[in-house]
Design a protein around this motif. Structure first.
Motif, PDB file in Angstrom:
ATOM      1  N   GLU A   1       0.819  -1.211   0.000  1.00  0.00           N
ATOM      2  CA  GLU A   1       0.000   0.000   0.000  1.00  0.00           C
ATOM      3  C   GLU A   1       0.853   1.262   0.000  1.00  0.00           C
ATOM      4  O   GLU A   1       0.472   2.262  -0.590  1.00  0.00           O
ATOM      5  CB  GLU A   1      -0.980  -0.088   1.160  1.00  0.00           C
ATOM      6  N   SER A   2       2.014   1.207   0.669  1.00  0.00           N
ATOM      7  CA  SER A   2       2.885   2.378   0.676  1.00  0.00           C
ATOM      8  C   SER A   2       4.325   1.962   0.922  1.00  0.00           C
ATOM      9  O   SER A   2       4.604   0.840   1.344  1.00  0.00           O
ATOM     10  CB  SER A   2       2.439   3.396   1.739  1.00  0.00           C
ATOM     11  N   ALA A   3       5.227   2.911   0.649  1.00  0.00           N
ATOM     12  CA  ALA A   3       6.658   2.663   0.812  1.00  0.00           C
ATOM     13  C   ALA A   3       7.318   3.908   1.381  1.00  0.00           C
ATOM     14  O   ALA A   3       6.921   5.037   1.063  1.00  0.00           O
ATOM     15  CB  ALA A   3       7.292   2.300  -0.527  1.00  0.00           C
ATOM     16  N   SER A   4       8.333   3.685   2.212  1.00  0.00           N
ATOM     17  CA  SER A   4       9.148   4.770   2.746  1.00  0.00           C
ATOM     18  C   SER A   4      10.599   4.478   2.423  1.00  0.00           C
ATOM     19  O   SER A   4      11.025   3.323   2.462  1.00  0.00           O
ATOM     20  CB  SER A   4       8.996   4.880   4.272  1.00  0.00           C
ATOM     21  N   VAL A   5      11.333   5.537   2.110  1.00  0.00           N
ATOM     22  CA  VAL A   5      12.754   5.407   1.826  1.00  0.00           C
ATOM     23  C   VAL A   5      13.536   6.378   2.701  1.00  0.00           C
ATOM     24  O   VAL A   5      12.999   7.346   3.213  1.00  0.00           O
ATOM     25  CB  VAL A   5      13.074   5.672   0.329  1.00  0.00           C
ATOM     26  N   MET A   6      14.818   6.085   2.844  1.00  0.00           N
ATOM     27  CA  MET A   6      15.729   6.931   3.597  1.00  0.00           C
ATOM     28  C   MET A   6      16.369   7.932   2.643  1.00  0.00           C
ATOM     29  O   MET A   6      16.819   7.555   1.569  1.00  0.00           O
ATOM     30  CB  MET A   6      16.811   6.064   4.254  1.00  0.00           C
TER      31      MET A   6
ATOM     32  N   PRO B   1      19.549   6.859  -7.191  1.00  0.00           N
ATOM     33  CA  PRO B   1      19.187   5.876  -8.224  1.00  0.00           C
ATOM     34  C   PRO B   1      18.310   4.720  -7.729  1.00  0.00           C
ATOM     35  O   PRO B   1      17.382   4.304  -8.422  1.00  0.00           O
ATOM     36  CB  PRO B   1      20.541   5.371  -8.727  1.00  0.00           C
ATOM     37  N   ALA B   2      18.577   4.204  -6.550  1.00  0.00           N
ATOM     38  CA  ALA B   2      17.769   3.091  -6.039  1.00  0.00           C
ATOM     39  C   ALA B   2      16.296   3.486  -5.953  1.00  0.00           C
ATOM     40  O   ALA B   2      15.414   2.698  -6.295  1.00  0.00           O
ATOM     41  CB  ALA B   2      18.283   2.645  -4.677  1.00  0.00           C
ATOM     42  N   HIS B   3      16.022   4.704  -5.524  1.00  0.00           N
ATOM     43  CA  HIS B   3      14.646   5.152  -5.349  1.00  0.00           C
ATOM     44  C   HIS B   3      13.899   5.232  -6.679  1.00  0.00           C
ATOM     45  O   HIS B   3      12.709   4.910  -6.748  1.00  0.00           O
ATOM     46  CB  HIS B   3      14.609   6.500  -4.644  1.00  0.00           C
ATOM     47  N   THR B   4      14.587   5.650  -7.716  1.00  0.00           N
ATOM     48  CA  THR B   4      13.971   5.724  -9.043  1.00  0.00           C
ATOM     49  C   THR B   4      13.481   4.343  -9.473  1.00  0.00           C
ATOM     50  O   THR B   4      12.368   4.190  -9.968  1.00  0.00           O
ATOM     51  CB  THR B   4      14.972   6.286 -10.070  1.00  0.00           C
ATOM     52  N   GLY B   5      14.314   3.336  -9.259  1.00  0.00           N
ATOM     53  CA  GLY B   5      13.929   1.967  -9.599  1.00  0.00           C
ATOM     54  C   GLY B   5      12.771   1.462  -8.759  1.00  0.00           C
ATOM     55  O   GLY B   5      11.866   0.804  -9.281  1.00  0.00           O
ATOM     56  N   TYR B   6      12.776   1.764  -7.462  1.00  0.00           N
ATOM     57  CA  TYR B   6      11.691   1.310  -6.592  1.00  0.00           C
ATOM     58  C   TYR B   6      10.357   1.909  -7.042  1.00  0.00           C
ATOM     59  O   TYR B   6       9.352   1.212  -7.104  1.00  0.00           O
ATOM     60  CB  TYR B   6      11.935   1.697  -5.127  1.00  0.00           C
ATOM     61  N   ARG B   7      10.380   3.221  -7.329  1.00  0.00           N
ATOM     62  CA  ARG B   7       9.134   3.882  -7.736  1.00  0.00           C
ATOM     63  C   ARG B   7       8.578   3.257  -9.010  1.00  0.00           C
ATOM     64  O   ARG B   7       7.369   3.074  -9.144  1.00  0.00           O
ATOM     65  CB  ARG B   7       9.351   5.374  -7.904  1.00  0.00           C
ATOM     66  N   ALA B   8       9.467   2.922  -9.932  1.00  0.00           N
ATOM     67  CA  ALA B   8       9.023   2.289 -11.177  1.00  0.00           C
ATOM     68  C   ALA B   8       8.428   0.912 -10.898  1.00  0.00           C
ATOM     69  O   ALA B   8       7.389   0.540 -11.465  1.00  0.00           O
ATOM     70  CB  ALA B   8      10.187   2.187 -12.163  1.00  0.00           C
ATOM     71  N   MET B   9       9.052   0.149 -10.018  1.00  0.00           N
ATOM     72  CA  MET B   9       8.561  -1.196  -9.705  1.00  0.00           C
ATOM     73  C   MET B   9       7.244  -1.152  -8.933  1.00  0.00           C
ATOM     74  O   MET B   9       6.364  -1.988  -9.150  1.00  0.00           O
ATOM     75  CB  MET B   9       9.602  -1.972  -8.899  1.00  0.00           C
ATOM     76  N   LEU B  10       7.104  -0.199  -8.036  1.00  0.00           N
ATOM     77  CA  LEU B  10       5.915  -0.115  -7.194  1.00  0.00           C
ATOM     78  C   LEU B  10       4.711   0.458  -7.932  1.00  0.00           C
ATOM     79  O   LEU B  10       3.570   0.132  -7.616  1.00  0.00           O
ATOM     80  CB  LEU B  10       6.205   0.718  -5.943  1.00  0.00           C
ATOM     81  N   GLY B  11       4.959   1.335  -8.883  1.00  0.00           N
ATOM     82  CA  GLY B  11       3.875   1.930  -9.661  1.00  0.00           C
ATOM     83  C   GLY B  11       3.269   3.143  -8.986  1.00  0.00           C
ATOM     84  O   GLY B  11       3.551   3.452  -7.827  1.00  0.00           O
TER      85      GLY B  11
ATOM     86  N   ASP C   1       0.253   3.806  -7.893  1.00  0.00           N
ATOM     87  CA  ASP C   1      -0.800   3.662  -6.886  1.00  0.00           C
ATOM     88  C   ASP C   1      -0.279   3.392  -5.479  1.00  0.00           C
ATOM     89  O   ASP C   1      -1.060   3.358  -4.530  1.00  0.00           O
ATOM     90  CB  ASP C   1      -1.762   2.544  -7.293  1.00  0.00           C
ATOM     91  N   VAL C   2       1.022   3.192  -5.352  1.00  0.00           N
ATOM     92  CA  VAL C   2       1.625   2.928  -4.035  1.00  0.00           C
ATOM     93  C   VAL C   2       2.103   4.251  -3.446  1.00  0.00           C
ATOM     94  O   VAL C   2       2.847   4.994  -4.080  1.00  0.00           O
ATOM     95  CB  VAL C   2       2.796   1.917  -4.166  1.00  0.00           C
ATOM     96  N   GLY C   3       1.655   4.538  -2.224  1.00  0.00           N
ATOM     97  CA  GLY C   3       2.075   5.763  -1.547  1.00  0.00           C
ATOM     98  C   GLY C   3       3.583   5.802  -1.361  1.00  0.00           C
ATOM     99  O   GLY C   3       4.231   4.758  -1.252  1.00  0.00           O
ATOM    100  N   TRP C   4       4.159   7.003  -1.308  1.00  0.00           N
ATOM    101  CA  TRP C   4       5.611   7.180  -1.259  1.00  0.00           C
ATOM    102  C   TRP C   4       5.949   8.221  -0.207  1.00  0.00           C
ATOM    103  O   TRP C   4       5.373   9.320  -0.199  1.00  0.00           O
ATOM    104  CB  TRP C   4       6.103   7.635  -2.630  1.00  0.00           C
TER     105      TRP C   4
ATOM    106  N   LEU D   1       2.277  -3.267   4.081  1.00  0.00           N
ATOM    107  CA  LEU D   1       1.450  -4.224   3.351  1.00  0.00           C
ATOM    108  C   LEU D   1       0.018  -3.721   3.243  1.00  0.00           C
ATOM    109  O   LEU D   1      -0.524  -3.111   4.167  1.00  0.00           O
ATOM    110  CB  LEU D   1       1.470  -5.574   4.047  1.00  0.00           C
ATOM    111  N   GLY D   2      -0.583  -3.999   2.102  1.00  0.00           N
ATOM    112  CA  GLY D   2      -1.953  -3.596   1.835  1.00  0.00           C
ATOM    113  C   GLY D   2      -2.925  -4.739   2.075  1.00  0.00           C
ATOM    114  O   GLY D   2      -2.622  -5.715   2.764  1.00  0.00           O
ATOM    115  N   VAL D   3      -4.071  -4.621   1.456  1.00  0.00           N
ATOM    116  CA  VAL D   3      -5.144  -5.590   1.608  1.00  0.00           C
ATOM    117  C   VAL D   3      -5.236  -6.428   0.345  1.00  0.00           C
ATOM    118  O   VAL D   3      -5.171  -5.893  -0.772  1.00  0.00           O
ATOM    119  CB  VAL D   3      -6.476  -4.871   1.831  1.00  0.00           C
TER     120      VAL D   3
END
Length: 149
Positions: free
Chosen positions: A69-74, A91-101, A103-106, A142-144
């Motif tokens: 449902e959401s993700a947090s990064v350092m 760079p790692a964050h760019t990849g995560y955002r692409a993988m998560l899409g 609709d996932v909170g950031w 984690l989401g539902v």
């Protein structure tokens, strides 16, 4: 035999025990694995060697197994001697955002706020990786699971 990609018994067990709102920390090789999550959180060590496995590799498999449902990064927080300047692309964050899409909170947290979040009572699992990139830590909520129609 499982029909999806996640086969690791410890990860399957920890994820099965977690529920909506539980958090999963995918930690890079620099993260304090033994002290950086609440003592009762399950710990799975996948840090075989430097660079193996990466957070991206673990995330790819987890996204097939659980809703996020959401993700947090350092992110850098103005600490003297920091290896990345505040506001600089990570760079790692760019990849995560692409993988998560989309609709996932950031959420972006400075180092100490991230440590506080990772030590909170709702962290169910810490996965230690060998990811050597700076600021490659990822805290997932984690989401539902959608009901079957």
């Amino acid at each position: 035999m499982l029909r999806y990609e996640l086969l690791h018994p410890g990860l399957v067990a920890a994820l099965a025990a977690a529920g909506h709102g539980s958090r999963v920390l995918l930690a890079d090789a620099n993260y304090p694995h033994s002290t950086g999550a609440r003592p009762g959180a399950a710990r799975v060590h996948l840090n075989l060697r430097p660079g193996l496995l990466t957070v991206d590799q673990v995330l790819e498999v987890l996204l097939d197994a659980v809703p996020v449902e959401s993700a947090s990064v350092m992110v850098p927080g103005g600490v003297a001697g920091d290896v990345v300047a505040a506001g600089e692309d990570i760079p790692a964050h760019t990849g995560y955002r692409a993988m998560l899409g989309p609709d996932v909170g950031w959420d972006e947290l400075d180092r100490f706020a991230f440590y506080d979040a990772a030590r909170s009572d709702d962290v169910a699992l810490l996965v230690a990786t060998g990811d050597q990139r700076v600021y490659a830590n990822l805290l997932l909520t984690l989401g539902v699971r959608a009901p079957e129609l």
